[in-house]
Design a protein around this motif. Structure first.
Motif, mmCIF file in Angstrom:
data_model
loop_
_atom_site.group_PDB
_atom_site.id
_atom_site.type_symbol
_atom_site.label_atom_id
_atom_site.label_comp_id
_atom_site.label_asym_id
_atom_site.label_seq_id
_atom_site.Cartn_x
_atom_site.Cartn_y
_atom_site.Cartn_z
ATOM 1 N N ARG A 59 48.265 42.418 59.851
ATOM 2 C CA ARG A 59 47.407 41.004 61.431
ATOM 3 C C ARG A 59 46.806 40.420 60.126
ATOM 4 N N PHE A 60 45.516 41.422 59.580
ATOM 5 C CA PHE A 60 44.782 40.942 58.683
ATOM 6 C C PHE A 60 44.319 40.178 57.233
ATOM 7 N N ALA A 61 45.453 41.370 56.384
ATOM 8 C CA ALA A 61 46.158 40.666 55.586
ATOM 9 C C ALA A 61 46.303 39.387 55.441
ATOM 10 N N ASN A 62 47.716 39.195 56.783
ATOM 11 C CA ASN A 62 48.729 38.563 56.568
ATOM 12 C C ASN A 62 48.236 37.346 57.096
ATOM 13 N N SER A 63 46.793 37.012 57.715
ATOM 14 C CA SER A 63 46.532 35.885 57.493
ATOM 15 C C SER A 63 45.716 35.194 57.106
ATOM 16 N N PHE A 64 45.256 36.236 56.001
ATOM 17 C CA PHE A 64 44.137 35.785 55.116
ATOM 18 C C PHE A 64 45.482 35.483 54.277
ATOM 19 N N LEU A 65 45.791 35.468 53.424
ATOM 20 C CA LEU A 65 46.616 35.069 52.655
ATOM 21 C C LEU A 65 48.058 33.990 53.599
ATOM 22 N N HIS A 104 52.861 41.748 51.643
ATOM 23 C CA HIS A 104 50.873 40.987 51.949
ATOM 24 C C HIS A 104 50.478 40.473 50.595
ATOM 25 N N ILE A 105 52.211 40.435 49.749
ATOM 26 C CA ILE A 105 51.730 39.454 49.017
ATOM 27 C C ILE A 105 51.742 37.702 48.610
ATOM 28 N N MET A 106 50.994 37.081 48.107
ATOM 29 C CA MET A 106 51.495 35.549 48.258
ATOM 30 C C MET A 106 51.706 35.360 45.848
ATOM 31 N N LYS A 107 53.148 34.900 46.880
ATOM 32 C CA LYS A 107 53.373 34.275 45.333
ATOM 33 C C LYS A 107 53.486 32.623 44.819
ATOM 34 N N LYS A 130 46.894 40.270 46.042
ATOM 35 C CA LYS A 130 47.615 41.097 47.161
ATOM 36 C C LYS A 130 46.692 41.109 47.984
ATOM 37 N N ALA A 131 46.658 41.461 49.111
ATOM 38 C CA ALA A 131 44.997 41.404 50.428
ATOM 39 C C ALA A 131 45.956 42.472 51.766
ATOM 40 N N GLU A 132 44.826 43.621 51.471
ATOM 41 C CA GLU A 132 44.949 44.878 52.501
ATOM 42 C C GLU A 132 43.766 45.321 52.637
ATOM 43 N N VAL A 133 43.942 46.162 54.018
ATOM 44 C CA VAL A 133 42.657 46.760 54.555
ATOM 45 C C VAL A 133 42.579 47.880 54.520
ATOM 46 N N VAL A 134 41.740 48.625 53.468
ATOM 47 C CA VAL A 134 42.303 49.742 53.238
ATOM 48 C C VAL A 134 40.783 50.508 53.964
ATOM 49 N N GLY A 135 41.143 51.110 54.637
ATOM 50 C CA GLY A 135 40.318 51.700 55.745
ATOM 51 C C GLY A 135 39.531 51.496 56.681
ATOM 52 N N ASP A 136 38.245 50.703 56.466
ATOM 53 C CA ASP A 136 37.267 50.069 57.628
ATOM 54 C C ASP A 136 37.837 48.790 56.660
ATOM 55 N N ARG A 152 40.777 41.970 48.409
ATOM 56 C CA ARG A 152 41.981 41.576 47.685
ATOM 57 C C ARG A 152 42.030 41.735 46.557
ATOM 58 N N HIS A 153 43.599 41.708 45.689
ATOM 59 C CA HIS A 153 43.634 41.716 44.680
ATOM 60 C C HIS A 153 44.260 40.955 43.774
#
Length: 133
Positions: free
Chosen positions: A73-79, A103-106, A114-120, A124-125
């Motif tokens: 949800r956090f990754a999608n909210s950011f995008l 979780h990718i914006m085009k 691309k946005a993601e949460v890795v660990g804590d 953003r890539h």
């Protein structure tokens, strides 16, 4: 809840009716169950009951949707917030697509972010170096 208990199903963990508690039911209700299996069975039982009582329009509008994890949800909210910002900067809304599964914006068909949460940690890539500047 009587319908669910009559069918031998566990009751919802929590129920929220849209509107104030004193208002009549307006057709929007949220129910939280302990598992997706319980929720799917509850939806099937309620749909069957609505069909028996000739509430066809109600049974066709009844559905179940599972909340995503906080990381997704956090990754999608950011995008989606980035998409809104681009629209404010006069990008055409139809030219911006957010793939909420990947979780990718085009933008204009090109993968940009691309946005993601890795660990804590939120990451953003930038997938296109012109956009990452």
């Amino acid at each position: 809840s009587k319908t669910l208990s009559d069918a031998g199903l566990p009751l919802a963990v929590d129920t929220y009716k849209k509107g104030k508690n004193t208002e009549a039911f307006n057709g929007v209700m949220f129910m939280k169950f302990g598992s997706s299996d319980q929720a799917d069975k509850a939806v099937a039982v309620i749909q069957e009951r609505c069909a028996k009582e000739n509430l066809e329009s109600t049974s066709s509008q009844l559905w179940c949707n599972w909340d995503e994890s906080i990381d997704k949800r956090f990754a999608n909210s950011f995008l989606l917030a980035m998409r809104r910002q681009l629209i404010q900067w006069n990008f055409a809304p139809k030219s911006i697509y957010v793939d909420t599964d990947a979780h990718i914006m085009k933008v204009r068909g090109a993968e940009v972010l691309k946005a993601e949460v890795v660990g804590d940690e939120f990451q953003r890539h930038w997938m296109n170096e012109d956009w990452g500047r």
